[in-house]
Design a protein around this motif. Structure first.
Motif, PDB file in Angstrom:
ATOM      1  N   TYR A 197     -26.691  65.795  38.758  1.00 50.26           N
ATOM      2  CA  TYR A 197     -25.602  66.153  36.872  1.00 50.26           C
ATOM      3  C   TYR A 197     -24.531  65.854  37.133  1.00 50.26           C
ATOM      4  O   TYR A 197     -23.568  66.614  38.033  1.00 50.26           O
ATOM      5  CB  TYR A 197     -26.020  67.321  36.399  1.00 50.26           C
ATOM      6  CG  TYR A 197     -25.091  67.681  35.184  1.00 50.26           C
ATOM      7  CD1 TYR A 197     -26.117  66.941  33.603  1.00 50.26           C
ATOM      8  CD2 TYR A 197     -23.717  67.756  34.683  1.00 50.26           C
ATOM      9  CE1 TYR A 197     -25.322  67.669  32.580  1.00 50.26           C
ATOM     10  CE2 TYR A 197     -23.033  67.963  33.775  1.00 50.26           C
ATOM     11  CZ  TYR A 197     -24.086  67.299  32.556  1.00 50.26           C
ATOM     12  OH  TYR A 197     -23.100  67.942  31.478  1.00 50.26           O
ATOM     13  N   CYS A 214     -20.133  69.114  28.592  1.00 49.20           N
ATOM     14  CA  CYS A 214     -20.619  67.772  28.141  1.00 49.20           C
ATOM     15  C   CYS A 214     -20.978  68.239  26.885  1.00 49.20           C
ATOM     16  O   CYS A 214     -21.961  69.124  26.452  1.00 49.20           O
ATOM     17  CB  CYS A 214     -21.134  66.828  28.859  1.00 49.20           C
ATOM     18  SG  CYS A 214     -21.725  65.167  28.329  1.00 49.20           S
ATOM     19  N   CYS A 216     -22.477  65.045  24.682  1.00 51.33           N
ATOM     20  CA  CYS A 216     -22.872  64.318  24.233  1.00 51.33           C
ATOM     21  C   CYS A 216     -24.132  64.934  23.818  1.00 51.33           C
ATOM     22  O   CYS A 216     -24.870  66.119  24.374  1.00 51.33           O
ATOM     23  CB  CYS A 216     -23.526  63.339  26.131  1.00 51.33           C
ATOM     24  SG  CYS A 216     -24.842  63.883  26.899  1.00 51.33           S
ATOM     25  N   CYS A 219     -27.092  66.958  26.400  1.00 53.50           N
ATOM     26  CA  CYS A 219     -26.255  68.148  26.415  1.00 53.50           C
ATOM     27  C   CYS A 219     -26.119  69.452  25.739  1.00 53.50           C
ATOM     28  O   CYS A 219     -26.027  70.218  25.413  1.00 53.50           O
ATOM     29  CB  CYS A 219     -24.775  67.990  27.430  1.00 53.50           C
ATOM     30  SG  CYS A 219     -25.414  67.129  29.010  1.00 53.50           S
ATOM     31  N   HIS A 242     -27.778  61.083  30.354  1.00 57.95           N
ATOM     32  CA  HIS A 242     -26.070  62.154  30.465  1.00 57.95           C
ATOM     33  C   HIS A 242     -25.739  61.191  31.188  1.00 57.95           C
ATOM     34  O   HIS A 242     -24.224  61.358  31.067  1.00 57.95           O
ATOM     35  CB  HIS A 242     -26.600  63.625  30.083  1.00 57.95           C
ATOM     36  CG  HIS A 242     -25.422  64.035  31.700  1.00 57.95           C
ATOM     37  ND1 HIS A 242     -24.164  64.716  30.538  1.00 57.95           N
ATOM     38  CD2 HIS A 242     -24.403  63.716  32.486  1.00 57.95           C
ATOM     39  CE1 HIS A 242     -22.970  64.496  31.094  1.00 57.95           C
ATOM     40  NE2 HIS A 242     -23.566  64.785  32.099  1.00 57.95           N
TER      41      HIS A 242
HETATM   42 ZN   LIG Z   1     -23.997  64.845  28.540  1.00 62.15          ZN
END
Ligand SMILES: [Zn+2]
Length: 490
Positions: A197, A214, A216, A219, A242
């Motif tokens: 990751y 994170c 996004c 996530c 991601h």
């Molecule tokens: Zn993310």
């Protein structure tokens, strides 16, 4: 000269540009490696393939012409290539196949192209150049930097430079800082399929994560424990999405830093994630001419000097050099050394206001020079110039040895070149240590007018009395600063 790449903004060697293709690509950009191999419905950039493998020259040539016919001039074709790892010396790469040119009899075939670049080898004129084996140079700061600088000196400045198989969120800022325009998602994809990751602060194994740092779409919707339960292929897809987002987010941040003229400050912090990136920052400063000709002489934004590398930053070294080489001090007999102040320009600070008041009517007979880290010495007349009035630094009262050595060096060089009848220093602490070092080295006498507090009544009246007695002495020639208008740094 290329019609397909335009540079819009620069910050040092870093630049924001656009590739004028079927869809406009803002650079620095990340190419999608899956799309690079799509010959059937080509995107803005297509890789025509490698000679490694079974393809013959004729086959690859036919492929290039087919892509061009299909995509027209909106697609940049990376011409067929035969890449070698950088460890293989140039003389061993004798019989490589090269793809010279596409069928240019048809005018529609004169579209944008890119070619592989190897140091010291002849190359086709194209719109974009690919650094051969860039991915193998990771962790080898010296070699990577040398390669980039050598290649940059070979290619026209308005063409784009592509470093394949290297980009991670953690290194994008440094790669852009050194002048790379184009990157790809190869490393991020490989990481995703290895359960790694990626973040700008480094990479994490999925197993070691308790939460996703994170927000996004991927996530925000799940947690590491849940992702670990998925099948390998599903897991990889999520991490890949991601990782790709992390690349794009960092890329946007880097472009914003370039626009703001603040990439250097960001890189000074960001490079700590990996030793080879920190090495690139330091080694880059040794390549003074490469960066110096690209770093602007003036900026409107603040220059933050919060790391030890700020001492070797181009703007700082350039200022110190220009004070030594281009600046002519006014013809005055008395030099007053003062410490810097947090507020810029210094003369607007409370402490300098008090010094100025203490000097009173004698001020015009005195040349004021300010000692400061990281700029070294700043003659009062230059306090409004860049970066003297633009820098800010962390003030702790503690000076490390490198700072002391740097400022002493600047003062020593200055006093070796210009001699005064009297030198007064209204300084304390590390500033005084610096003055004492230089005085003993050059064998000159410095009069100190303060012990601890510089703004105490005692210190200020001491400064006033010292200056007064120097200026009223019999052998003192009354040359004043007003006669010296016009002598400025060029
Ligand atoms: Zn993310």
């Amino acid at each position: 000269m290329t019609r397909y790449f335009e540079i819009e903004q620069r910050d040092g060697a870093a630049r924001i540009g656009k590739l004028l293709l079927s869809s406009e690509l803002l650079t620095p950009c990340i190419l999608n490696t899956a799309e690079l191999g799509n010959f059937e419905s080509p995107g803005p950039v297509v890789d025509a393939g490698s000679f490694w493998g079974t393809k013959s020259q004729a086959e690859l040539e036919a492929r290039v012409n087919r892509i061009r016919e299909k995509a027209g001039n909106g697609t940049l074709i990376l011409l067929p290539h035969q890449a070698y790892p950088p460890a293989i010396p140039a003389e061993s790469v004798g019989k490589e196949k090269t793809f010279t040119s596409i069928n240019s009899e048809k005018p529609e075939n004169e579209g944008p192209t890119g070619s592989l670049l190897r140091k010291g080898r002849k190359f086709e004129k194209t719109d974009l150049y690919v650094i051969e084996g860039a991915g193998n140079l990771e962790n080898n700061a010296r070699r990577f930097l040398k390669t980039v600088i050598d290649l940059k000196s070979q290619i026209p400045p308005d063409t784009a430079l592509y470093a394949p198989n290297l980009a991670l969120p953690e290194n994008i800022a440094m790669l852009a800082y050194l002048g790379i325009d184009i990157l790809d998602d190869t490393r991020a994809e490989i990481a995703a399929y290895s359960d790694i990751y990626l973040t700008a602060a480094g990479s994490f194994y999925l197993d070691s994560l308790t939460e996703f740092p994170c927000r996004c779409r991927v996530c925000a919707a799940t947690r590491p424990a849940e992702v670990r339960k998925l099948s390998k292929i599903e897991r990889s897809k999520l991490i890949s999405a991601h990782n790709r987002d992390a690349l794009e987010a960092e890329l946007s941040l880097v472009r914003e830093k370039i626009r703001a003229g603040a990439l250097r400050e960001y890189v000074e912090g960001q490079c700590r994630v990996r030793p080879w990136l920190t090495a690139l920052l330091r080694l880059g400063d040794f390549e003074y001419s490469y960066l110096e000709e690209r770093v602007p002489a003036f900026r409107q934004n603040q220059l933050l000097a919060d790391t030890s590398e700020a001492l070797s930053r181009i703007e700082v070294v350039r200022f110190a050099q220009r004070v030594q080489e281009r600046y002519t001090p006014p013809d005055l007999d008395i030099l007053l050394l003062l410490p810097c102040a947090a507020r810029k320009p210094y003369s607007t600070s409370q402490s300098h206001q008090k010094f100025i008041l203490a000097l009173g009517k004698y001020r015009k007979f005195i040349h004021e020079v300010i000692l400061t880290s990281p700029l070294g010495i700043v003659p009062r007349e230059l306090e409004l110039t860049y970066p003297a009035s633009h820098y800010d630094t962390a003030v702790t009262g503690h000076w490390d040895e490198e700072e002391k050595a740097w400022v002493s060096g600047c003062l020593e060089a200055y006093l070796s070149k210009y001699r005064y009848k009297a030198v007064v220093a209204h300084v304390e602490g590390a500033y005084r240590e610096i003055c004492e070092r230089v005085a003993s080295k050059l064998g000159i006498e410095i009069v100190y007018t303060a012990r601890e507090s510089l703004v105490s009544m005692e210190a200020l009246s001491n400064l006033k009395n010292t200056v007064e007695s120097l200026c009223t002495a019999e052998n003192f020639s009354k040359k004043s600063l007003n006669a010296e208008e016009g002598k400025r740094i060029s």
